[in-house]
Design an enzyme around this catalytic site. Sequence first.
Site, mmCIF file in Angstrom:
data_model
loop_
_atom_site.group_PDB
_atom_site.id
_atom_site.type_symbol
_atom_site.label_atom_id
_atom_site.label_comp_id
_atom_site.label_asym_id
_atom_site.label_seq_id
_atom_site.Cartn_x
_atom_site.Cartn_y
_atom_site.Cartn_z
ATOM 1 C CD GLU A 125 -2.911 -1.270 2.372
ATOM 2 O OE1 GLU A 125 -4.155 -1.323 2.236
ATOM 3 O OE2 GLU A 125 -2.294 -1.221 3.502
ATOM 4 C CB CYS A 138 3.094 7.257 3.287
ATOM 5 S SG CYS A 138 3.495 5.992 4.575
ATOM 6 C CB CYS A 145 7.296 -5.785 8.528
ATOM 7 S SG CYS A 145 8.753 -4.887 9.509
ATOM 8 C CB CYS A 149 6.249 -3.222 16.161
ATOM 9 S SG CYS A 149 8.024 -3.012 15.609
ATOM 10 C CB CYS A 152 3.053 -2.346 13.763
ATOM 11 S SG CYS A 152 3.279 -2.307 12.062
ATOM 12 C CB CYS A 374 0.903 5.462 11.570
ATOM 13 S SG CYS A 374 1.499 6.990 11.108
HETATM 14 N N1 SAH Z 1 9.348 -0.295 9.590
HETATM 15 C C1 SAH Z 1 9.348 1.299 10.044
HETATM 16 C C2 SAH Z 1 8.795 2.085 8.850
HETATM 17 C C3 SAH Z 1 7.087 1.808 8.925
HETATM 18 S S1 SAH Z 1 6.177 1.887 10.258
HETATM 19 C C4 SAH Z 1 9.452 1.614 11.329
HETATM 20 O O1 SAH Z 1 9.004 0.891 12.108
HETATM 21 O O2 SAH Z 1 9.707 2.744 11.682
HETATM 22 C C5 SAH Z 1 5.975 3.860 10.329
HETATM 23 C C6 SAH Z 1 5.518 4.135 11.712
HETATM 24 O O3 SAH Z 1 4.178 3.775 12.089
HETATM 25 C C7 SAH Z 1 6.360 3.605 12.877
HETATM 26 O O4 SAH Z 1 6.820 4.897 13.650
HETATM 27 C C8 SAH Z 1 5.553 2.655 13.209
HETATM 28 O O5 SAH Z 1 5.881 2.475 14.800
HETATM 29 C C9 SAH Z 1 4.294 3.597 13.381
HETATM 30 N N2 SAH Z 1 3.017 2.618 13.702
HETATM 31 C C10 SAH Z 1 2.896 1.314 13.535
HETATM 32 N N3 SAH Z 1 1.794 0.726 13.998
HETATM 33 C C11 SAH Z 1 1.005 1.968 14.200
HETATM 34 C C12 SAH Z 1 -0.142 2.241 14.808
HETATM 35 N N4 SAH Z 1 -1.200 1.109 14.947
HETATM 36 N N5 SAH Z 1 -0.875 3.382 15.206
HETATM 37 C C13 SAH Z 1 0.211 4.359 14.966
HETATM 38 N N6 SAH Z 1 1.696 4.268 14.654
HETATM 39 C C14 SAH Z 1 1.895 2.990 14.143
HETATM 40 FE FE1 SF4 Z 2 7.667 -3.499 10.937
HETATM 41 FE FE2 SF4 Z 2 5.494 -2.369 11.804
HETATM 42 FE FE3 SF4 Z 2 7.654 -2.714 13.496
HETATM 43 FE FE4 SF4 Z 2 7.689 -0.951 11.506
HETATM 44 S S1 SF4 Z 2 6.152 -0.703 13.088
HETATM 45 S S2 SF4 Z 2 9.232 -2.506 12.149
HETATM 46 S S3 SF4 Z 2 6.542 -1.961 9.772
HETATM 47 S S4 SF4 Z 2 6.385 -4.288 12.351
#
Ligand code: SAH
Ligand code: SF4
Length: 391
Positions: A125, A138, A145, A149, A152, A374
């Site tokens: 996406e 974005c 991934c 996390c 996420c 995000c």
């Molecule tokens: N993998 C990279 C880039 C993609 S995530 C990273 O983790 O930085 C982009 C941003 O969105 C990151 O700061 C991530 O922590 C945040 N993010 C992920 N899931 C989210 C959620 N459910 N609500 C708000 N921010 C989120």
């Molecule tokens: Fe991967 Fe989501 Fe963690 Fe970014 S926030 S490193 S996309 S699992």
Amino acid sequence: MATILDTANKARSKKRPRQAAMPDGPVSLIGLTREELGDALRAAGVAEKQIRMRVGQLWNALYHHGHQDFANVTTLSKDLRTSFAEHFTLTRPEIVTEQISTDGTRKWLIRLPSTDPRAPAPEVEAVYIPEETRGTLCISSQVGCTLNCTFCHTGTQKLVRNLTAGEIVAQVLIARDALEEWPTPQEGRKITNVVLMGMGEPLYNFDNVKQAMDIVSDGEGLSISKRRITLSTSGIVPEIERVGNEMGVMLAISLHAVNNPTRDELVPINKKYSLNELLKACREFPGVSNARRITFEYVMLKGVNDSLTDAKELVRLLKGIPAKINLIPFNAWPGAPYECSDWEQIEKFAEIVNKAGYASPIRTPRGRDIMAACGQLKSASEKIKASQISA
Ligand code: SAH
Ligand code: SF4
């Protein structure tokens, strides 16, 4: 023709595969360096003395005019247009859906060629977020991934592969197509900024991301300056210095916690690269200054990382690092194990951060109605897989 294409493929795969394997048919020129474009032309029989000029013409067609069809590349003779169209293609990956949010945010679901015929085609996406003074695109660097996390949505997706440089660049082309932003305007652009904050960990796909960002920032093409490109990482410490030295884009760190036990839970890669090592890499980040600050992202999770003691600790930890702080209200997704902090708590937290000299740190969620915010990005591939399993 097969032999010419075979040679073209060989020419490109001398170093490492940049493009997803195309079964048969024309080779995509999107995402090749000028040198690789030259190799492809050479392999298709273009005379050596013409290579430089043809590369320039194709670069201009692809990245300044955004052409998708050789028929429109009028800088080339008719014969060349026909011959190039037999060997090469300028077309984008397939757009599965385009959604437009009530706030103007747009999300594209893009289907990529499958590298495994038994698996469903991977999808990624890209999201465009218009604001008063800028428009941010974005983009994704991986399908899914590997990092899991816990807050996420992307991290819950099982299907994972790196995107090629071409697939990363193609997201910018697709957005420019949809926003009708060709040829590349010098002023009044819709896409002013690019952030690598979609699906995936960009530093696990360093070479392809670097190649793609070199193309996106190239002054004779898409022309989005590296000062306006931000790469967000969960903290792959050994690669951070290279972002400054080799890529030259702005850095964002997904911090999300101010102590190791909490960060270990939220961002499990912290068990490998701890907070101390991460902050050291930020202090030593090449080129960091008050004019080139590092952005620290901090997702607000109720009762997990949102206490006022956490806020004070955040300010203390970042002391001495030229930093911007982005507080991100948690965007929920179906089955998420967290809740977003109460608004009142986010404001109190922000006040402490504000008083320490960081301006308006709360990021307004955008495109929530189309799951474009995000961390909500997750393609349907896994859902298809799940339904196949249960069938
Ligand atoms: N993998 C990279 C880039 C993609 S995530 C990273 O983790 O930085 C982009 C941003 O969105 C990151 O700061 C991530 O922590 C945040 N993010 C992920 N899931 C989210 C959620 N459910 N609500 C708000 N921010 C989120
Ligand atoms: Fe991967 Fe989501 Fe963690 Fe970014 S926030 S490193 S996309 S699992």
